[in-house]
Design an enzyme around this catalytic site. Structure first.
Site, PDB file in Angstrom:
ATOM      1  N   CYS A   2     -13.216  -1.182   1.065  1.00 26.58           N
ATOM      2  CA  CYS A   2     -14.464  -1.861   0.716  1.00 26.58           C
ATOM      3  C   CYS A   2     -14.822  -1.673  -0.757  1.00 26.58           C
ATOM      4  O   CYS A   2     -14.893  -0.561  -1.256  1.00 26.58           O
ATOM      5  CB  CYS A   2     -15.631  -1.398   1.569  1.00 26.58           C
ATOM      6  SG  CYS A   2     -15.471  -1.772   3.298  1.00 26.58           S
TER       7      CYS A   2
ATOM      8  N   ARG B  91      -8.522  -2.057  -3.901  1.00 27.21           N
ATOM      9  CA  ARG B  91      -8.971  -1.107  -2.887  1.00 27.21           C
ATOM     10  C   ARG B  91      -8.591  -1.568  -1.474  1.00 27.21           C
ATOM     11  O   ARG B  91      -8.622  -0.780  -0.537  1.00 27.21           O
ATOM     12  CB  ARG B  91     -10.486  -0.922  -2.966  1.00 27.21           C
ATOM     13  CG  ARG B  91     -10.929  -0.289  -4.266  1.00 27.21           C
ATOM     14  CD  ARG B  91     -12.420  -0.367  -4.432  1.00 27.21           C
ATOM     15  NE  ARG B  91     -13.140   0.468  -3.500  1.00 27.21           N
ATOM     16  CZ  ARG B  91     -13.434   1.738  -3.690  1.00 27.21           C
ATOM     17  NH1 ARG B  91     -13.050   2.339  -4.796  1.00 27.21           N
ATOM     18  NH2 ARG B  91     -14.110   2.443  -2.796  1.00 27.21           N
TER      19      ARG B  91
ATOM     20  N   TRP C  70     -13.136  -4.177   4.107  1.00 27.59           N
ATOM     21  CA  TRP C  70     -11.935  -3.754   4.826  1.00 27.59           C
ATOM     22  C   TRP C  70     -12.410  -3.450   6.241  1.00 27.59           C
ATOM     23  O   TRP C  70     -13.132  -2.486   6.462  1.00 27.59           O
ATOM     24  CB  TRP C  70     -11.341  -2.520   4.139  1.00 27.59           C
ATOM     25  CG  TRP C  70     -10.002  -2.123   4.654  1.00 27.59           C
ATOM     26  CD1 TRP C  70      -8.795  -2.607   4.257  1.00 27.59           C
ATOM     27  CD2 TRP C  70      -9.714  -1.131   5.655  1.00 27.59           C
ATOM     28  NE1 TRP C  70      -7.779  -1.989   4.956  1.00 27.59           N
ATOM     29  CE2 TRP C  70      -8.317  -1.078   5.814  1.00 27.59           C
ATOM     30  CE3 TRP C  70     -10.505  -0.285   6.433  1.00 27.59           C
ATOM     31  CZ2 TRP C  70      -7.692  -0.226   6.708  1.00 27.59           C
ATOM     32  CZ3 TRP C  70      -9.881   0.573   7.332  1.00 27.59           C
ATOM     33  CH2 TRP C  70      -8.481   0.585   7.456  1.00 27.59           C
TER      34      TRP C  70
ATOM     35  N   ASN D 130     -20.248   0.327   2.212  1.00 26.55           N
ATOM     36  CA  ASN D 130     -18.899   0.888   2.293  1.00 26.55           C
ATOM     37  C   ASN D 130     -19.002   2.162   3.118  1.00 26.55           C
ATOM     38  O   ASN D 130     -19.803   3.035   2.793  1.00 26.55           O
ATOM     39  CB  ASN D 130     -18.405   1.188   0.862  1.00 26.55           C
ATOM     40  CG  ASN D 130     -17.059   1.888   0.846  1.00 26.55           C
ATOM     41  OD1 ASN D 130     -16.419   2.040   1.885  1.00 26.55           O
ATOM     42  ND2 ASN D 130     -16.629   2.304  -0.334  1.00 26.55           N
ATOM     43  N   GLY D 131     -18.235   2.267   4.188  1.00 23.54           N
ATOM     44  CA  GLY D 131     -18.279   3.476   5.022  1.00 23.54           C
ATOM     45  C   GLY D 131     -18.383   3.114   6.483  1.00 23.54           C
ATOM     46  O   GLY D 131     -18.184   1.956   6.866  1.00 23.54           O
TER      47      GLY D 131
ATOM     48  N   GLU E  74       8.581  10.248   1.509  1.00 23.55           N
ATOM     49  CA  GLU E  74       7.832   9.458   0.532  1.00 23.55           C
ATOM     50  C   GLU E  74       8.534   8.127   0.240  1.00 23.55           C
ATOM     51  O   GLU E  74       7.892   7.079   0.172  1.00 23.55           O
ATOM     52  CB  GLU E  74       7.632  10.285  -0.751  1.00 23.55           C
ATOM     53  CG  GLU E  74       6.949   9.565  -1.899  1.00 23.55           C
ATOM     54  CD  GLU E  74       5.566   9.006  -1.562  1.00 23.55           C
ATOM     55  OE1 GLU E  74       5.003   9.336  -0.516  1.00 23.55           O
ATOM     56  OE2 GLU E  74       5.069   8.206  -2.368  1.00 23.55           O
TER      57      GLU E  74
ATOM     58  N   LYS F 194       6.910   4.452   0.944  1.00 21.01           N
ATOM     59  CA  LYS F 194       6.810   3.433  -0.118  1.00 21.01           C
ATOM     60  C   LYS F 194       7.390   2.119   0.375  1.00 21.01           C
ATOM     61  O   LYS F 194       6.805   1.065   0.219  1.00 21.01           O
ATOM     62  CB  LYS F 194       7.612   3.929  -1.308  1.00 21.01           C
ATOM     63  CG  LYS F 194       7.144   4.078  -2.655  1.00 21.01           C
ATOM     64  CD  LYS F 194       5.828   4.530  -3.109  1.00 21.01           C
ATOM     65  CE  LYS F 194       4.712   4.706  -2.175  1.00 21.01           C
ATOM     66  NZ  LYS F 194       3.799   5.751  -2.381  1.00 21.01           N
TER      67      LYS F 194
ATOM     68  N   GLU G 133       5.273   0.476   3.370  1.00 20.01           N
ATOM     69  CA  GLU G 133       3.915  -0.023   3.116  1.00 20.01           C
ATOM     70  C   GLU G 133       3.899  -1.320   2.319  1.00 20.01           C
ATOM     71  O   GLU G 133       2.992  -2.117   2.473  1.00 20.01           O
ATOM     72  CB  GLU G 133       3.018   1.049   2.480  1.00 20.01           C
ATOM     73  CG  GLU G 133       3.393   1.498   1.110  1.00 20.01           C
ATOM     74  CD  GLU G 133       2.542   2.676   0.627  1.00 20.01           C
ATOM     75  OE1 GLU G 133       1.368   2.768   0.990  1.00 20.01           O
ATOM     76  OE2 GLU G 133       3.082   3.503  -0.132  1.00 20.01           O
TER      77      GLU G 133
ATOM     78  N   HIS H  17      19.975  14.197  17.541  1.00 14.89           N
ATOM     79  CA  HIS H  17      19.258  14.579  18.758  1.00 14.89           C
ATOM     80  C   HIS H  17      18.534  13.392  19.359  1.00 14.89           C
ATOM     81  O   HIS H  17      17.493  13.556  19.995  1.00 14.89           O
ATOM     82  CB  HIS H  17      18.302  15.742  18.454  1.00 14.89           C
ATOM     83  CG  HIS H  17      19.038  16.984  18.059  1.00 14.89           C
ATOM     84  ND1 HIS H  17      19.641  17.813  18.963  1.00 14.89           N
ATOM     85  CD2 HIS H  17      19.330  17.481  16.831  1.00 14.89           C
ATOM     86  CE1 HIS H  17      20.260  18.793  18.324  1.00 14.89           C
ATOM     87  NE2 HIS H  17      20.089  18.614  17.022  1.00 14.89           N
TER      88      HIS H  17
ATOM     89  N   LYS I 214      -6.900   1.423  -0.870  1.00 15.86           N
ATOM     90  CA  LYS I 214      -6.524   2.422  -1.861  1.00 15.86           C
ATOM     91  C   LYS I 214      -7.231   3.747  -1.628  1.00 15.86           C
ATOM     92  O   LYS I 214      -6.637   4.806  -1.708  1.00 15.86           O
ATOM     93  CB  LYS I 214      -6.858   1.888  -3.263  1.00 15.86           C
ATOM     94  CG  LYS I 214      -6.468   2.822  -4.407  1.00 15.86           C
ATOM     95  CD  LYS I 214      -4.979   2.900  -4.562  1.00 15.86           C
ATOM     96  CE  LYS I 214      -4.538   3.853  -5.659  1.00 15.86           C
ATOM     97  NZ  LYS I 214      -3.129   4.242  -5.492  1.00 15.86           N
TER      98      LYS I 214
HETATM   99  C1  F6R Z   1       0.681   5.678  -0.131  1.00 20.26           C
HETATM  100  C2  F6R Z   1      -0.678   6.052  -0.476  1.00 20.26           C
HETATM  101  C3  F6R Z   1      -1.479   6.778   0.531  1.00 20.26           C
HETATM  102  C4  F6R Z   1      -2.337   7.859  -0.156  1.00 20.26           C
HETATM  103  C5  F6R Z   1      -3.298   8.479   0.861  1.00 20.26           C
HETATM  104  C6  F6R Z   1      -4.160   9.567   0.249  1.00 20.26           C
HETATM  105  O1  F6R Z   1       1.310   5.006  -1.172  1.00 20.26           O
HETATM  106  O2  F6R Z   1      -1.156   5.755  -1.537  1.00 20.26           O
HETATM  107  O3  F6R Z   1      -0.684   7.336   1.520  1.00 20.26           O
HETATM  108  O4  F6R Z   1      -1.495   8.819  -0.709  1.00 20.26           O
HETATM  109  O5  F6R Z   1      -4.131   7.485   1.392  1.00 20.26           O
HETATM  110  O6  F6R Z   1      -4.981   9.055  -0.754  1.00 20.26           O
HETATM  111  P1  F6R Z   1      -5.638  10.029  -1.795  1.00 20.26           P
HETATM  112  O7  F6R Z   1      -4.546  10.644  -2.605  1.00 20.26           O
HETATM  113  O8  F6R Z   1      -6.550   9.176  -2.612  1.00 20.26           O
HETATM  114  O9  F6R Z   1      -6.384  11.072  -1.004  1.00 20.26           O
END
Ligand code: F6R
Length: 593
Positions: free
Chosen positions: A2, A27, A72, A96-97, A466, A470, A473, A489, A588
């Site tokens: 949001c 975001r 969102w 937002n929330g 990781e 990447k 997503e 397994h 984000k």
């Molecule tokens: C993946 C990504 C998310 C953030 C997670 C934590 O690319 O960006 O998995 O790492 O949402 O976000 P922060 O670091 O802002 O707490």
């Protein structure tokens, strides 16, 4: 998650708010809307989908006051009715929330005669404000009272039918407020105001801001207060694409520079790296990529500690039964510093008497302000939803904390210190080389696949987690990660001809073990992409594509290893034509749990 934007001034507010919302698109959102004063009435326009859809509905109305929102979806699907702003009686709001007690409030308000059009918690909050305002006839008192009733998280912009003022208040979700030459601005994040000013106020929990055309007044517990302004230190270009096709690509390429700046700063100010040698327990808590950085932190720290480090995702940790005492250090990692679960985990840790250390990017964010100690990664704004530069700097921060720990515990000799320091200083050069490599061949091989598997052991396993995140997503390709020894397994049954496997083997202590596991999948027809340390030997029959990672100390290896995986994920998503900077369903800054 949001985006909120508001403007009150002497210019036409509508394009200012729309532009602000566009700069908050990163975001993540699925509908948008605005509300503005027009002929002494409040006009609300909202639409499902991108802001460009909303723009199609906007006429050439002009107004000096406007609030806007990108939603969102949490309560109710992403349609026009559920989009913000919401209007009930004399009140219009964006939010937002999540209001956790909205259900019981809604039932009570229905009994009082309120009718609801949407499925949202926000409309309930709006009705609540209206119902209290009808009784109290005092805006400030109304807003003070709703803070005692609402449970959950919120950042609200509120306008009342009878006054050209925007009221702002927050609990959990962030809001910044700025005076500028064009008028007064309110937003959920810096990029929305940067075009007009670098100075801003951070609205604290419990404060209320009254934003008029030519004046901003802050209140706490009903009393007027003065607040200090903060200054955004980075330049405007840091929030722009600067010729790159995508923010993600720009942020990948920024890594050598931000890493060099980080190392220069923290080597010159080594005292700012926390000395953690006296703790008896260390917990690392974070979400998503920050959690993966935390797992690497465990590997780095355990090299020098004589106890194990516990790493947990924030959403689990906050509801688990962590054994914490005053000798415990809880390290919380967050790019945004506003992730709801990480904030809750931090508050739990403090309540139980632990010391808290935040590893944070966004200056002045809630996590940075509330932790006992904070170390900033100084990545600058990260706009792409998928984190890259913040992740590598989080890993580097944990690496430096471990490096200092090793020195303080006399586990790293003076000679080793020089070698490791030299490795740190070579990171940017090695990353630049890897950024020049061409990965198109293997991208072509994997972009049409439905499933991809990542395998590795220990720190390589964590880099796999990781790399896999990447890829999935932004490319929406299903990908799973396994410790290399665990695959047989069960999951190995999924390997068939040309199933892509990305294997990482950079740790010489377990190199042969990982290579054996890779041979097992190769023997079953897998298409193997191997990332290995350049000095370690492997037969050509083991892989289909080889990516050599330059040999460095293990405190440094994972920071370099992740680079090809970031680029491969980007290139695959690009080839598939997806909206890389704003992947579907993602936000984000995850300010709800
Ligand atoms: C993946 C990504 C998310 C953030 C997670 C934590 O690319 O960006 O998995 O790492 O949402 O976000 P922060 O670091 O802002 O707490």
């Amino acid at each position: 998650m949001c985006g909120i934007m508001g403007y009150n001034g002497n210019k036409n507010a509508i394009p200012i708010v729309i532009n602000g919302l566009k700069s908050l698109e990163y975001r993540g959102y699925d509908s948008s809307g605005i509300a503005y004063f027009f002929n002494n009435n409040i006009k609300v326009i909202k639409e499902k989908g991108r802001i460009s859809e909303l723009e199609k509905l906007i006429s050439d109305d002009k107004s000096n006051l406007c609030i806007g929102h990108t939603r969102w979806a949490t309560h109710g699907s992403p349609n026009r009715i559920n989009a913000h702003p919401h209007n009930v009686g004399s009140v219009t709001i964006v939010h937002n929330g999540i209001i956790e007690n909205y259900h019981e409030l809604k039932n009570k308000l229905i009994k009082d005669g309120y009718k609801f059009k949407s499925e949202t918690d926000t409309e309930v909050a709006c009705a609540l404000i209206d119902s209290i305002y009808q009784k109290k006839k005092d805006k400030l008192k109304t807003l003070i009272e709703i803070q005692t009733i609402l449970k959950g998280s919120y950042a609200f912009l509120i306008i009342f039918n009878d006054e050209k003022t925007i009221y702002a208040l927050r609990h959990g979700s962030p809001l910044i407020i700025a005076e500028s030459s064009i008028g007064n601005l309110i937003a959920s994040d810096i990029p929305a105001i940067l075009e007009y000013t670098k100075e801003y106020y951070l609205l604290e929990e419990g404060e209320i801001a009254e934003i008029k055309e030519d004046n901003i007044i802050f209140y706490q517990e009903g009393k007027e207060i003065k607040k200090d302004k903060l200054i955004f230190e980075h330049d405007l270009s840091s929030a722009k694409k600067e010729g790159y096709s995508h923010f993600m690509l720009k942020e990948i390429y920024e890594q050598p520079k931000v890493i060099d700046n980080f190392l220069k700063y923290y080597f010159e100010n080594f005292n700012l790296i926390p000395d953690i040698r006296n703790y008896k327990k260390i917990h690392i808590v974070a979400c998503g990529s920050a959690y993966h950085a935390g797992l690497l932190g465990k590997v780095f720290l355990e090299e020098y500690l004589d106890f194990n480090v516990i790493v947990e995702t924030s959403s689990e940790y906050r509801y688990s039964k962590p054994f914490i005492d005053k000798d415990t250090l809880v390290i919380l990692i967050s790019q945004s510093g506003e992730t709801a679960d990480t904030l809750a985990a931090m508050r739990l840790a403090k309540e139980k008497g632990a010391k808290t250390l935040g590893i944070v990017n966004v200056i002045g964010s809630s996590l940075a302000r509330e932790c006992d100690d904070v170390i900033y990664i100084n990545a600058g704004p990260e706009i792409a939803v998928a984190t890259t530069k913040a992740y590598t700097l989080q890993v580097l921060t944990l690496s430096l904390i471990a490096f200092k720990l090793g020195i303080n515990l006399n586990k790293i000799t003076k000679e080793e210190q020089d070698i490791i320091k030299n490795d740190y200083l070579l990171i940017s050069k090695e990353i630049k080389k890897l950024l020049k490599e061409d990965y198109q061949d293997l991208v072509n091989k994997i972009y049409k696949k439905e499933h991809i598997f990542f395998i590795g052991r220990l720190m390589d396993y964590y880099s796999c987690l990781e790399g896999s995140l990447k890829l999935k997503e932004i490319s929406y390709i299903h990908s799973e990660t396994y410790p290399a020894g665990e695959l047989k397994h069960g999951t190995i049954s999924l390997i068939e001809d040309n199933t892509p496997i990305i294997g990482i083997a950079t740790d010489d202590n377990i190199y042969e073990k990982t290579i054996s596991n890779i041979k097992e999948v190769k023997a079953r027809g897998a298409y193997v992409i191997l990332l290995k340390r350049n000095d370690l030997k492997v037969e050509e029959t083991v892989y289909d594509k080889l990516i050599n990672i330059p040999k460095k100390n293990n405190l440094v290896m994972p920071i370099i290893t992740i680079i090809p995986l970031q680029l491969i994920a980007f290139e695959v998503a690009k080839k598939l034509g997806y909206d890389i900077d704003k992947p579907r369903n993602l936000a984000k800054s995850v300010t709800v749990e």
